[in-house]
Scaffold this motif. Structure first.
Motif: not given
Length: 427
Positions: A233-236, A320, A343-346, A391, A394
Motif C-alpha cells: 500500500t502506497p503511503g510515503w 515510509r 511499492a510503497m511509493g518511497v 513520491p 507509479s
C-alpha cells in the motif's frame, strides 16, 4: 489420489528462532503458507538431517508457520517495541548523540524451536512416483544424495534458485563458499525436474553457469517474488529532520563501506544539515570496514545508526518516513527491500546493476562506484522542502498470488486454496 507435495522445511526450522527474517526466509515462509492452505494436495513437511529426509507432523508444522508469521510480521496495531522507539528518537533528535549500534529486540529461544522440530519428526512415508518435492531455501544441495534418492523413486524436485553470487562474485562471500555453491548449482541442474528463479537476471546467470559446466538445463521459470501486504500500500510520509534507510544484511556486496564513506564526506560539507542514516539488518560476512566506520568515525557519530531484527510493522514505518530508501549493492539476485520501497511509493536511489534495471527501472539508478552522483542525489533529496517532495513513480508491485499462479501452472499444482490462498500473504 491427491497429489502429495513434500515441502522442505529445513531452513524454516533453523531460522525459526530469529526475530525477523532474511529475504530467503521470507520466501520459505510464503511457500509454506501457500502449501499449507492449498487444497487438492496432501502436504508432507520434511527436513534434512545428515543428508537424509525425515517427515514432520503436518499439524504442528502449520501451527509453527502461523507463529512465525505473527512474530516476523508484527501487528500494525501493536505498540512499537523499545528498539523502534529508541531508533525513532535518535533519528528525530535535534542534537547529535551517540550512534545506536546493534539495536536488537529480544530474540526467542532458537535452540528450543529446532529441538521441537526434531521431536516432532516421524518416518518418511513411502515415496511415490508423481510426488513433488519443493525446496526453496538452497538446503540439502551440498550433496546429491537427497535429490538422487527422490528422483530414483520417481519424485519430481522443484528447486528455487535465489542467486549465483558466490560463483559470480566470490570476493563478497566466505572463503570456500564459491566451491560449495557450484556444487549446489550442479546438483540442482542435474537432479531438479523444474527450476524457479526469482528474476530473469538470475535465470541468465544460471543458464550461463550450466553452459560452462556443460549441463543440460531443466525447464526454468522466472517468476518475481511477491511482497507481503504490509508493503503493497502506497503511503510515503517523509519525516523531519530528514533521514535515509538501507535494509539488508551488513555484508560486503551491499557496498555499505562506500555509502558510509559518502556520509562522512556529506558531514564534512553539510555539517549540522547532514541527514541521518539507519542501516536495518544483521551483521554479516566481511563487515569490518562498515563496523569500523560506525564505531570509530567521529563524523558519523549520532548520524548513522544500525538496528537488526525489526518486525515488518516497524520496518514499514521506518521506510515510509525516510526521504529515500538506498540500495547501493554491487550485485543482487532480486533485492526485496528495493521492490518494497517502490511499492510503497518511497523514493528509491539504487545502484545501476542488471537486477535493478529489470525490477525497479523507475528508481533513480546510479553507478555503484559514482560517489559524486550518489552524494548529489542524497543532498538534493535532503534539501528539498517536504511540501514539494513527490513520491516515487507509479509501480506495479509483484505479488505472491501472481507468483504462485505461475508456479502452480509450471508444476501442475491446483490453484484453489482452502482459505483463498491466491491472496497477498497476510501479516
Amino acid at each position: 489420489m491427491t497429489q502429495r507435495v513434500l515441502f522442505d522445511a529445513t531452513r524454516l526450522l533453523h531460522r525459526g528462532g530469529r526475530r525477523a527474517p532474511t529475504g530467503v526466509d521470507r520466501v520459505c515462509l510464503a511457500y509454506a503458507e501457500w502449501l499449507v492452505s492449498l487444497s487438492g494436495i496432501t502436504l508432507t513437511p520434511v527436513r534434512i538431517v545428515r543428508d537424509q529426509l525425515g517427515a514432520l507432523d503436518p499439524r504442528w508444522f502449520a501451527q509453527t508457520v502461523a507463529q512465525l508469521r505473527a512474530r516476523w510480521s508484527g501487528s500494525a496495531d501493536e505498540a512499537p517495541a523499545e528498539a523502534e522507539i529508541r531508533l525513532v528518537q535518535a533519528l528525530g533528535a535535534t542534537q547529535r548523540g551517540r550512534s545506536l549500534i546493534g539495536l536488537d529486540p529480544a530474540a526467542p529461544d532458537h535452540g528450543r524451536q529446532v529441538l521441537q522440530g526434531l521431536l516432532r519428526g516421524r518416518p518418511l512415508p513411502r515415496l511415490r512416483r508423481g510426488d513433488l518435492y519443493v525446496n526453496v531455501g538452497h538446503t540439502g544441495l551440498n550433496s546429491a544424495r537427497v535429490l538422487s534418492e527422490l528422483t530414483a523413486a520417481g519424485v519430481a524436485p522443484l528447486i528455487l534458485i535465489h542467486d549465483l553470487i558466490p560463483i559470480t562474485h566470490p570476493e563478497f562471500c566466505r572463503p570456500g563458499e564459491a566451491t560449495r555453491h557450484r556444487t549446489r548449482m550442479r546438483v540442482a541442474l542435474r537432479h531438479a525436474d523444474r527450476i524457479v528463479v526469482n528474476s530473469a537476471h538470475t535465470g541468465e546467470q544460471l543458464s550461463a553457469f550450466a553452459a560452462r559446466e556443460d549441463i543440460a538445463t531443466p525447464p526454468v521459470l522466472a517468476a518475481p517474488l511477491g511482497l507481503e501486504s504490509r508493503f503493497l500500500t502506497p503511503g510515503w510520509t517523509p519525516a523531519e529532520p530528514p533521514y535515509f534507510v538501507h535494509v539488508g544484511t551488513l555484508e560486503a556486496r551491499k557496498n555499505l563501506a562506500f555509502l558510509l564513506t559518502l556520509w562522512r564526506r556529506l558531514e564534512e560539507r553539510m555539517g549540522p544539515a547532514t541527514p541521518r542514516l539507519v542501516l536495518i539488518g544483521r551483521q554479516g560476512w566481511e563487515n569490518e570496514a562498515v563496523m569500523d566506520h560506525l564505531e570509530r568515525s567521529p563524523n558519523l557519530q549520532g548520524l548513522v545508526h544500525q538496528a537488526a531484527d525489526l518486525p515488518d510493522a516497524a520496518l514499514a514505518r521506518l521506510m515510509r518516513g525516510a526521504r529515500a530508501v538506498l540500495a547501493p549493492s554491487s550485485e543482487e539476485g532480486f533485492d526485496l527491500p528495493a521492490v518494497e520501497a517502490m511499492a510503497m511509493g518511497v523514493p528509491l536511489i539504487a545502484s545501476d546493476i542488471p537486477v535493478h534495471r529489470e525490477l525497479v527501472a523507475g528508481a533513480q539508478l546510479i553507478d555503484p562506484l559514482d560517489g559524486l552522483g550518489w552524494m548529489a542525489a542524497i543532498a538534493q533529496a535532503t534539501a528539498t522542502p517536504v511540501a514539494t517532495l513527490a513520491p516515487g513513480p507509479s509501480f506495479k508491485a509483484p505479488t505472491w498470488p501472481a507468483h504462485f499462479e505461475q508456479v502452480a501452472a509450471f508444476a501442475n499444482l491446483p490453484l484453489a486454496g482452502k482459505q483463498d490462498v491466491l491472496r497477498s500473504v497476510r501479516p
